[in-house]
Each structure stands twice: as C-alpha cells, then as structure tokens.
Design a protein around this motif. Sequence first.
Motif, PDB file in Angstrom:
ATOM      1  N   ILE A  35       0.920  -1.731  -0.094  1.00  0.00           N
ATOM      2  CA  ILE A  35       0.442   0.176  -0.153  1.00  0.00           C
ATOM      3  C   ILE A  35       0.796   0.667  -0.235  1.00  0.00           C
ATOM      4  N   VAL A  36       0.433   2.552  -1.139  1.00  0.00           N
ATOM      5  CA  VAL A  36       1.127   2.732  -0.789  1.00  0.00           C
ATOM      6  C   VAL A  36       0.569   4.421  -1.016  1.00  0.00           C
ATOM      7  N   ALA A  37       0.377   5.018   0.573  1.00  0.00           N
ATOM      8  CA  ALA A  37      -0.932   5.546   0.634  1.00  0.00           C
ATOM      9  C   ALA A  37      -0.354   7.462   0.970  1.00  0.00           C
ATOM     10  N   VAL A 191      -7.900   3.621   3.135  1.00  0.00           N
ATOM     11  CA  VAL A 191      -6.370   3.641   3.115  1.00  0.00           C
ATOM     12  C   VAL A 191      -6.449   4.668   2.819  1.00  0.00           C
ATOM     13  N   SER A 192      -5.951   6.154   3.461  1.00  0.00           N
ATOM     14  CA  SER A 192      -5.933   7.347   2.616  1.00  0.00           C
ATOM     15  C   SER A 192      -4.543   7.910   3.393  1.00  0.00           C
ATOM     16  N   HIS A 193      -4.393   8.882   3.212  1.00  0.00           N
ATOM     17  CA  HIS A 193      -3.388   9.454   3.174  1.00  0.00           C
ATOM     18  C   HIS A 193      -3.522  10.380   3.965  1.00  0.00           C
ATOM     19  N   TRP A 194      -5.092  11.100   4.128  1.00  0.00           N
ATOM     20  CA  TRP A 194      -5.138  12.039   5.091  1.00  0.00           C
ATOM     21  C   TRP A 194      -5.764  11.593   6.170  1.00  0.00           C
ATOM     22  N   PRO A 195      -5.355  11.041   7.908  1.00  0.00           N
ATOM     23  CA  PRO A 195      -6.288  10.485   8.350  1.00  0.00           C
ATOM     24  C   PRO A 195      -7.420  10.754   8.642  1.00  0.00           C
ATOM     25  N   LEU A 196      -8.358   9.872   8.839  1.00  0.00           N
ATOM     26  CA  LEU A 196      -9.750   9.681   8.567  1.00  0.00           C
ATOM     27  C   LEU A 196     -10.545  10.363   9.589  1.00  0.00           C
ATOM     28  N   VAL A 231      -4.775   2.733   7.855  1.00  0.00           N
ATOM     29  CA  VAL A 231      -3.580   3.535   7.145  1.00  0.00           C
ATOM     30  C   VAL A 231      -3.804   4.837   6.765  1.00  0.00           C
ATOM     31  N   TYR A 232      -2.626   5.519   7.435  1.00  0.00           N
ATOM     32  CA  TYR A 232      -2.614   6.827   6.597  1.00  0.00           C
ATOM     33  C   TYR A 232      -1.363   7.555   6.942  1.00  0.00           C
ATOM     34  N   GLY A 233      -0.962   8.773   5.837  1.00  0.00           N
ATOM     35  CA  GLY A 233       0.448   8.789   6.034  1.00  0.00           C
ATOM     36  C   GLY A 233       0.433  10.260   6.826  1.00  0.00           C
ATOM     37  N   HIS A 234       0.664  11.809   5.619  1.00  0.00           N
ATOM     38  CA  HIS A 234       0.457  13.001   5.264  1.00  0.00           C
ATOM     39  C   HIS A 234       1.501  13.950   7.549  1.00  0.00           C
ATOM     40  N   LEU A 235       1.264  13.251   7.985  1.00  0.00           N
ATOM     41  CA  LEU A 235       1.487  13.880   9.370  1.00  0.00           C
ATOM     42  C   LEU A 235       3.199  13.510   9.465  1.00  0.00           C
ATOM     43  N   HIS A 236       4.344  12.372   8.992  1.00  0.00           N
ATOM     44  CA  HIS A 236       5.161  12.575   8.948  1.00  0.00           C
ATOM     45  C   HIS A 236       5.198  11.903  10.242  1.00  0.00           C
ATOM     46  N   ILE A 237       4.851  11.144  11.239  1.00  0.00           N
ATOM     47  CA  ILE A 237       4.907  10.797  12.466  1.00  0.00           C
ATOM     48  C   ILE A 237       4.577   9.123  12.447  1.00  0.00           C
ATOM     49  N   PRO A 238       5.427   7.855  12.049  1.00  0.00           N
ATOM     50  CA  PRO A 238       5.347   6.978  12.485  1.00  0.00           C
ATOM     51  C   PRO A 238       5.178   6.285  13.452  1.00  0.00           C
ATOM     52  N   ARG A 239       4.020   5.406  13.356  1.00  0.00           N
ATOM     53  CA  ARG A 239       3.496   4.909  15.384  1.00  0.00           C
ATOM     54  C   ARG A 239       2.404   4.406  14.583  1.00  0.00           C
ATOM     55  N   THR A 240       2.137   3.372  15.886  1.00  0.00           N
ATOM     56  CA  THR A 240       0.133   2.585  15.828  1.00  0.00           C
ATOM     57  C   THR A 240      -0.630   3.084  16.716  1.00  0.00           C
ATOM     58  N   THR A 241      -1.763   3.294  17.327  1.00  0.00           N
ATOM     59  CA  THR A 241      -2.334   3.963  17.807  1.00  0.00           C
ATOM     60  C   THR A 241      -3.946   2.402  17.730  1.00  0.00           C
ATOM     61  N   GLU A 242      -4.392   3.471  18.385  1.00  0.00           N
ATOM     62  CA  GLU A 242      -5.981   2.517  18.413  1.00  0.00           C
ATOM     63  C   GLU A 242      -7.142   3.612  19.007  1.00  0.00           C
ATOM     64  N   TYR A 243      -7.789   3.783  18.231  1.00  0.00           N
ATOM     65  CA  TYR A 243      -9.314   4.385  18.401  1.00  0.00           C
ATOM     66  C   TYR A 243     -10.480   3.695  18.603  1.00  0.00           C
ATOM     67  N   ASP A 244     -11.513   3.586  18.566  1.00  0.00           N
ATOM     68  CA  ASP A 244     -12.464   2.732  18.874  1.00  0.00           C
ATOM     69  C   ASP A 244     -12.657   1.605  19.111  1.00  0.00           C
ATOM     70  N   GLY A 245     -10.784   0.406  19.273  1.00  0.00           N
ATOM     71  CA  GLY A 245     -11.140  -0.162  18.638  1.00  0.00           C
ATOM     72  C   GLY A 245     -10.036  -0.825  18.055  1.00  0.00           C
ATOM     73  N   VAL A 246      -9.939   0.184  16.860  1.00  0.00           N
ATOM     74  CA  VAL A 246     -10.000  -0.176  15.916  1.00  0.00           C
ATOM     75  C   VAL A 246      -8.323   0.290  15.546  1.00  0.00           C
ATOM     76  N   ARG A 247      -7.070  -0.289  14.775  1.00  0.00           N
ATOM     77  CA  ARG A 247      -5.806   0.392  14.986  1.00  0.00           C
ATOM     78  C   ARG A 247      -5.456   0.687  13.413  1.00  0.00           C
ATOM     79  N   PHE A 248      -4.719   1.728  13.818  1.00  0.00           N
ATOM     80  CA  PHE A 248      -4.479   2.955  12.836  1.00  0.00           C
ATOM     81  C   PHE A 248      -2.539   3.077  13.103  1.00  0.00           C
TER      82      PHE A 248
END
Length: 274
Positions: A35-37, A191-196, A231-248
């Motif tokens: 995937i290339v976001a 998959v989006s460039h900007w976070p959902l 999956v997203y990008g844009h922020l240049h802060i690579p990391r794994t987080t979770e919101y509402d039980g969903v992995r980002f």
Amino acid sequence: MSASLFATSDLHVSRPENRRIVEELVPESGDDWLIVAGDVADLSTDIEWCLRLLRERFARVIWAPGNHELWTLPADPLQVRGVERYQALVEMCRRIDVLTPEDDFAVWRGAGGPAVVVPIFQLYDYSWRMPGQDSKEESLKYAYRTGIVCTDEMVLHSDPYPHKELWCRDRIAQTEQRLAALDPDLPAVLVSHWPLVRQPTDVLWYPEFAQWCGTDLTADWHLRFRAAVAVYGHLHIPRTTEYDGVRFEEVSLGYPHEWGKRATPPQPLRRVFP
C-alpha cells in the motif's frame, strides 16, 4: 515465507536521500502486496518512476493520492490542475498496473485476511480548526499570522471546483457510496493519505496545521465500514495507535531532516498483515 501486506507513504522521492531508500526497497516474498498512502513525489515523472519501480517488485501495489501528487508545479511536465490532474495520475497508474481509488477494490487473502483493501481520496475541508476559530477564513488568517501555512494554498488547485471544500464534499459523497456497497462479511483496510479521525493531529508541534489534515466527515468511517486497520500518512509521525478499538497505522517515511534525527534507521515498510 508467507506473504505480507505492507504499507508506506510520504516517500518524497524528489529528495535524493529518500530516492536511495526507495531504490533499496524489496519485498520479503514474491507474493507481498504494498500500500502506498500518498505523497510519493511532487512531480509526475518522479511519481511514475517510483510506482513503476515498486510495481516491478511487489505482487500488487495500491495507491491513494496525497496532497503532493496533486500539486501543479512550474517544473512538472504534467501542467494540468485539480480534478484533471488527479484523473491523469489515475490513468498513469492503470498503465503500470497500480490500483487506485477509482478501481475495483482488491481482497487480501493472505495471513490476517481476508480483508478488502480500500484506497480512499477524501482531501480536507478546513473543519479541523483551532478552538475559537469559527470559519475557514478565521483559521487561515491565524495560520498566515503565525507563519504556519501549507504549500497547498499556493499549488494545490481544485479546478473545476471553486474551492477545495466543495471538492472534498464531492469526494466524500462518492466514496461513501462505494464503502456502503462493500461486502458486510469482510473487514476493511481503509487507506487514505489524510487520517480519518482528528486525534492523530493532537501531537503536532504546530496544531494550526491540522486544518490541512482531514475532515470531520470521515470521523466514524472506521466504525461504519468495519475497518480492521486504518492506514494513513501525511503527518510524518510513524506510529501505531488505536481509536474505538480499531488499529491505526501511520506509515510515512517523511523528509531526511526528520528521519535522520531518529535513533534507528528509517523503516519505510510497515507490516499491516499478518
């Protein structure tokens, strides 16, 4: 070795250091997907070079555009703007067998699957404003006053839409129709460039930049459309987080002056599955 689904974004291969990193990217197996976001490069020639190279190496490449692909710069041989530029990039991707948000969605059936991989182009609408700013006009005025202004304001055009907010709303409407038609029995990799969702922007050094990072209109998509991973990008802060039980997964490489300061070498490929 079993196949993996990898993701990356913000490769910015116009930078020589990043170009060298991309030249060395290889899959772990012949069946790996990538995937290339977004934010492959600023110029259409570099975008095609990079995606073509990646497609030669990975069994499948799935691309969603970022803001940099949509820039129209004087040095770019592709001198079209807005929707016409996006459509030209989609056609380029189809010529080299790279999937886009305009194509049928592919189903990942390797480890961690099955899951439908959904590239999204939603843009942004200036709804992620600082507290107390009640309009886009107020928000932009504050940004110009502080000197934190995205280059999009100069080189990302919305033609034929009169402004980016309207283009964003149209993209949201089109995308929601396609998302609503997804197989309800399959989880999705959105998959989006900007976070959902807006929460990832809470760690920005310059919070006024959030207005160029997404839209409130996608805030529940990870729940409504059964995301296993977003999956997203844009922020240049690579990391794994979770919101509402969903992995980002924020999967960006970023600029050399950013990844060069980190204690570990850059890891441009992040494993989504397994």
